[in-house]
Scaffold this motif. Sequence first.
Motif, PDB file in Angstrom:
ATOM      1  N   GLY A  71       0.790  -1.225   0.000  1.00  0.00           N
ATOM      2  CA  GLY A  71       0.000   0.000   0.000  1.00  0.00           C
ATOM      3  C   GLY A  71       0.821   1.273   0.000  1.00  0.00           C
ATOM      4  N   ILE A  72       2.061   1.194  -0.504  1.00  0.00           N
ATOM      5  CA  ILE A  72       2.968   2.338  -0.504  1.00  0.00           C
ATOM      6  C   ILE A  72       3.314   2.717  -1.946  1.00  0.00           C
ATOM      7  CG2 ILE A  72       5.172   3.236   0.338  1.00  0.00           C
ATOM      8  CD1 ILE A  72       5.149   0.910   2.392  1.00  0.00           C
ATOM      9  N   GLY A  73       3.155   3.985  -2.297  1.00  0.00           N
ATOM     10  CA  GLY A  73       3.542   4.459  -3.617  1.00  0.00           C
ATOM     11  C   GLY A  73       5.045   4.620  -3.719  1.00  0.00           C
ATOM     12  N   THR A  74       5.540   4.702  -4.942  1.00  0.00           N
ATOM     13  CA  THR A  74       6.984   4.764  -5.165  1.00  0.00           C
ATOM     14  C   THR A  74       7.347   5.879  -6.131  1.00  0.00           C
ATOM     15  OG1 THR A  74       7.135   2.355  -4.893  1.00  0.00           O
ATOM     16  CG2 THR A  74       9.030   3.468  -5.874  1.00  0.00           C
ATOM     17  N   VAL A  75       8.381   6.634  -5.762  1.00  0.00           N
ATOM     18  CA  VAL A  75       9.019   7.570  -6.671  1.00  0.00           C
ATOM     19  C   VAL A  75      10.460   7.108  -6.866  1.00  0.00           C
ATOM     20  CG1 VAL A  75       9.904   9.909  -6.970  1.00  0.00           C
ATOM     21  CG2 VAL A  75       7.590   9.566  -6.130  1.00  0.00           C
ATOM     22  N   GLY A  80      19.847   7.948 -13.620  1.00  0.00           N
ATOM     23  CA  GLY A  80      19.260   7.785 -14.939  1.00  0.00           C
ATOM     24  C   GLY A  80      20.134   7.142 -15.993  1.00  0.00           C
ATOM     25  N   GLU A  81      21.243   6.488 -15.583  1.00  0.00           N
ATOM     26  CA  GLU A  81      22.141   5.949 -16.609  1.00  0.00           C
ATOM     27  C   GLU A  81      21.781   4.532 -17.036  1.00  0.00           C
ATOM     28  OE1 GLU A  81      24.434   5.018 -12.728  1.00  0.00           O
ATOM     29  OE2 GLU A  81      22.847   6.318 -13.458  1.00  0.00           O
ATOM     30  N   HIS A  82      20.710   3.962 -16.488  1.00  0.00           N
ATOM     31  CA  HIS A  82      20.324   2.594 -16.841  1.00  0.00           C
ATOM     32  C   HIS A  82      18.895   2.570 -17.372  1.00  0.00           C
ATOM     33  CE1 HIS A  82      23.990   1.016 -15.125  1.00  0.00           C
ATOM     34  NE2 HIS A  82      23.722   1.591 -13.974  1.00  0.00           N
ATOM     35  N   PRO A  83      18.706   2.786 -18.668  1.00  0.00           N
ATOM     36  CA  PRO A  83      17.355   2.832 -19.236  1.00  0.00           C
ATOM     37  C   PRO A  83      16.541   1.575 -18.979  1.00  0.00           C
ATOM     38  CG  PRO A  83      18.951   3.671 -20.807  1.00  0.00           C
ATOM     39  CD  PRO A  83      19.740   3.084 -19.673  1.00  0.00           C
ATOM     40  N   ALA A  84      17.183   0.398 -18.997  1.00  0.00           N
ATOM     41  CA  ALA A  84      16.442  -0.843 -18.773  1.00  0.00           C
ATOM     42  C   ALA A  84      15.841  -0.871 -17.376  1.00  0.00           C
ATOM     43  CB  ALA A  84      17.355  -2.052 -18.975  1.00  0.00           C
ATOM     44  N   VAL A  98      12.412  10.775 -10.832  1.00  0.00           N
ATOM     45  CA  VAL A  98      13.081  12.055 -10.615  1.00  0.00           C
ATOM     46  C   VAL A  98      14.592  11.823 -10.664  1.00  0.00           C
ATOM     47  CG1 VAL A  98      13.414  14.021  -9.083  1.00  0.00           C
ATOM     48  CG2 VAL A  98      11.203  12.859  -9.145  1.00  0.00           C
ATOM     49  N   LEU A  99      15.283  12.636 -11.433  1.00  0.00           N
ATOM     50  CA  LEU A  99      16.731  12.510 -11.519  1.00  0.00           C
ATOM     51  C   LEU A  99      17.412  13.137 -10.300  1.00  0.00           C
ATOM     52  CD1 LEU A  99      17.510  13.311 -15.271  1.00  0.00           C
ATOM     53  CD2 LEU A  99      17.201  11.078 -14.181  1.00  0.00           C
ATOM     54  N   LYS A 100      18.517  12.551  -9.874  1.00  0.00           N
ATOM     55  CA  LYS A 100      19.276  13.097  -8.759  1.00  0.00           C
ATOM     56  C   LYS A 100      19.912  14.433  -9.127  1.00  0.00           C
ATOM     57  CE  LYS A 100      20.144   8.605  -6.614  1.00  0.00           C
ATOM     58  NZ  LYS A 100      21.126   7.576  -6.217  1.00  0.00           N
ATOM     59  N   SER A 101      20.007  14.707 -10.412  1.00  0.00           N
ATOM     60  CA  SER A 101      20.558  15.984 -10.859  1.00  0.00           C
ATOM     61  C   SER A 101      19.499  17.080 -10.960  1.00  0.00           C
ATOM     62  CB  SER A 101      21.216  15.809 -12.236  1.00  0.00           C
ATOM     63  OG  SER A 101      20.269  15.332 -13.187  1.00  0.00           O
ATOM     64  N   ALA A 102      18.238  16.772 -10.643  1.00  0.00           N
ATOM     65  CA  ALA A 102      17.166  17.767 -10.719  1.00  0.00           C
ATOM     66  C   ALA A 102      17.367  18.845  -9.654  1.00  0.00           C
ATOM     67  CB  ALA A 102      15.810  17.100 -10.534  1.00  0.00           C
ATOM     68  N   SER A 103      16.705  19.969  -9.841  1.00  0.00           N
ATOM     69  CA  SER A 103      16.811  21.057  -8.872  1.00  0.00           C
ATOM     70  C   SER A 103      16.112  20.674  -7.567  1.00  0.00           C
ATOM     71  CB  SER A 103      16.175  22.332  -9.428  1.00  0.00           C
ATOM     72  OG  SER A 103      14.756  22.163  -9.538  1.00  0.00           O
ATOM     73  N   GLU A 104      16.454  21.379  -6.494  1.00  0.00           N
ATOM     74  CA  GLU A 104      15.819  21.105  -5.203  1.00  0.00           C
ATOM     75  C   GLU A 104      14.310  21.292  -5.296  1.00  0.00           C
ATOM     76  OE1 GLU A 104      17.561  23.277  -2.028  1.00  0.00           O
ATOM     77  OE2 GLU A 104      19.575  22.439  -2.332  1.00  0.00           O
TER      78      GLU A 104
END
Length: 223
Positions: A71-75, A80-84, A98-104
């Motif tokens: 019952g827990i959603g996931t983000v 992002g270097e592994h498309p598979a 969400v990419l780790k390089s995204a803005s705060e």
Amino acid sequence: MVDDHRSPIWGIERLLESEPDLELVCAASTVDELLAHSQLQNEGLDIVILDLRLGDASTPRENVNRLTDAGIGTVVYTSGEHPALLRSAAKAGVLGVVLKSASEAEIIGAIRAAAQGNEVLTTEWAAAIDGDPELAAVDLSPQLQKVLALYASGETSVTVGRELGVTADTVNEYLKRIRQKYADAGRPTRTKVDLFKRAVEDGWLPVPERGSDRLAGPADGDR
């Protein structure tokens, strides 16, 4: 949060310190550890921020499915270097990527939206779903998933049967079904190496470590 490296966890902790409506309840290095922790502490979790590649060799699809069952959603929070891996998680039904390089601001906004049950519509998520249109989806039952994962990892029909409590002949019948499903999807699996590739593409097996002998797949002598 599930990540087997501490620095991303510290980063999320710092980001959420000034957000009164968001709280990082707990962090763990695997989904197993997280679920055990939340049950022991009786904490309610709205979402999990999940790293794709964990040290326990679990697949994103397995982890997302387990969290969904709880019952827990996931983000997904990833470099992002592994498309598979992204495709595997996207197909399993994550709320977003969400990419780790995204803005705060982007990271906080994604966490807040997902915590409210909303999908996080990012270009990375769209690319994960649509980036490889030739990879037509193949629906496998839980038993066929297990057979594919074990056999494609290098096991024989006999050892797979022993693991699952069925005969080698039954395993071979399962493999025929698997191969037919992939053939119907236009993704042939003529060899055992092909099965290994399909299992990785669809998230039934983890992406091999860079430089590992596993990159070439299992030996193809046992088909």
